[in-house]
Design a protein around this motif. Structure first.
Motif, PDB file in Angstrom:
ATOM      1  N   GLN A  15       2.080   8.034 -10.657  1.00 19.41           N
ATOM      2  CA  GLN A  15       0.788   8.178 -11.385  1.00 19.41           C
ATOM      3  C   GLN A  15      -0.393   7.188 -10.618  1.00 19.41           C
ATOM      4  O   GLN A  15      -1.362   7.314 -10.946  1.00 19.41           O
ATOM      5  CB  GLN A  15       0.927   7.706 -12.736  1.00 19.41           C
ATOM      6  CG  GLN A  15       1.769   8.662 -13.342  1.00 19.41           C
ATOM      7  CD  GLN A  15       1.567  10.014 -13.199  1.00 19.41           C
ATOM      8  OE1 GLN A  15       0.365  10.821 -13.412  1.00 19.41           O
ATOM      9  NE2 GLN A  15       2.546  10.907 -13.115  1.00 19.41           N
ATOM     10  N   GLY A  16       0.120   6.085  -9.742  1.00 19.33           N
ATOM     11  CA  GLY A  16      -0.843   5.083  -9.252  1.00 19.33           C
ATOM     12  C   GLY A  16       0.020   4.220  -8.215  1.00 19.33           C
ATOM     13  O   GLY A  16       1.055   4.128  -8.645  1.00 19.33           O
ATOM     14  N   GLN A  17      -0.950   3.497  -7.604  1.00 21.89           N
ATOM     15  CA  GLN A  17      -0.203   2.412  -6.671  1.00 21.89           C
ATOM     16  C   GLN A  17       0.024   1.163  -7.372  1.00 21.89           C
ATOM     17  O   GLN A  17      -0.575   0.773  -8.218  1.00 21.89           O
ATOM     18  CB  GLN A  17      -1.179   2.304  -5.583  1.00 21.89           C
ATOM     19  CG  GLN A  17      -0.920   0.903  -4.672  1.00 21.89           C
ATOM     20  CD  GLN A  17      -1.959   0.694  -3.579  1.00 21.89           C
ATOM     21  OE1 GLN A  17      -3.159   1.087  -3.668  1.00 21.89           O
ATOM     22  NE2 GLN A  17      -1.478   0.081  -2.695  1.00 21.89           N
ATOM     23  N   LEU A  18       1.199   0.735  -7.266  1.00 21.48           N
ATOM     24  CA  LEU A  18       1.681  -0.414  -8.085  1.00 21.48           C
ATOM     25  C   LEU A  18       1.374  -1.689  -6.937  1.00 21.48           C
ATOM     26  O   LEU A  18       1.882  -1.500  -5.817  1.00 21.48           O
ATOM     27  CB  LEU A  18       3.054  -0.448  -8.304  1.00 21.48           C
ATOM     28  CG  LEU A  18       3.319   0.722  -9.266  1.00 21.48           C
ATOM     29  CD1 LEU A  18       4.896   0.633  -9.765  1.00 21.48           C
ATOM     30  CD2 LEU A  18       2.564   0.561 -10.595  1.00 21.48           C
ATOM     31  N   LEU A  19       0.819  -3.016  -7.498  1.00 22.57           N
ATOM     32  CA  LEU A  19       0.630  -3.972  -6.692  1.00 22.57           C
ATOM     33  C   LEU A  19       1.321  -5.024  -7.362  1.00 22.57           C
ATOM     34  O   LEU A  19       1.244  -5.330  -8.578  1.00 22.57           O
ATOM     35  CB  LEU A  19      -0.689  -4.169  -6.538  1.00 22.57           C
ATOM     36  CG  LEU A  19      -1.756  -3.251  -6.241  1.00 22.57           C
ATOM     37  CD1 LEU A  19      -3.202  -3.567  -6.424  1.00 22.57           C
ATOM     38  CD2 LEU A  19      -1.644  -2.941  -4.864  1.00 22.57           C
TER      39      LEU A  19
END
Length: 199
Positions: free
Chosen positions: A90-94
């Motif tokens: 669902q999104g980029q993890l940082l």
């Protein structure tokens, strides 16, 4: 709290694997809070202190496939739990500290932060960093799926006058960090403060 966040990492590392199972019914509260951000298709949004990424699915739904969703957390085990739950789709993890985000200034439309404020070592500076990455008139949501009184009761403590989330304290804190509060709700079943980035 020390600047190296050792205590926070240790606390969440020990709880990461079972975190979602401890709070299985929070999904609708997250979705409702995200809806109040007023995100549009194509917007860019950060979930600051994303933990296991429970806000990422509603954030993705809000911004659509053309939008950008990022989740930042400083505890690797929480990010791994997000991956294990499939929320990395669902999104980029940082892996990142909210005191120094690897994000360009004024590049985001909004920041969502669930349960974050209690873990900030330097709230004014940390909230200023969130303001740095958001465009003028961008939005910040400080959220918790239960209100201050209910959370204090769950933790076996009393609310004190110096609680950062108390409305007068939070308004002052945010004003000193580049934000203006536009909405404040503290009910048993949710806490949600919305603010707009000034300047």
């Amino acid at each position: 709290m020390s600047d190296d966040h050792t205590h926070v990492r240790e606390f969440f590392t020990a709880r990461a694997a079972g975190w979602d199972s401890r709070f299985p019914d929070d999904g609708p509260a997250y979705a409702a809070a995200v809806a109040e951000l007023g995100l549009r298709a194509g917007d860019r949004v950060l979930d600051a202190g994303c933990g296991t990424g429970r806000a990422l699915p509603p954030l993705r739904t809000a911004v659509g496939p053309s939008g950008v969703v990022m989740g930042a957390d400083l505890t690797p085990a929480m990010l791994q739990a997000a991956v294990d739950a499939g929320r990395d789709r669902q999104g980029q993890l940082l892996l990142a500290d909210v005191s120094a985000l690897p994000v360009r200034s004024r590049s985001l439309d909004a920041v969502f932060a669930a349960g974050l404020i209690a873990h900030l070592p330097h709230p004014t500076e940390n909230l200023r960093e969130l303001a740095r990455v958001v465009r003028s008139d961008g939005t910040l949501a400080l959220f918790h799926p239960i209100g201050r009184a209910a959370l204090a009761a769950r933790q076996g403590r009393q609310i004190t006058p110096d609680d950062l989330r108390a409305e007068p304290n939070l308004r002052s804190l945010l004003a000193g960090s580049g934000w203006r509060v536009i909405s404040y709700v503290d009910e048993d079943d949710r806490f949600l403060a919305l603010a707009v980035r000034e300047g």
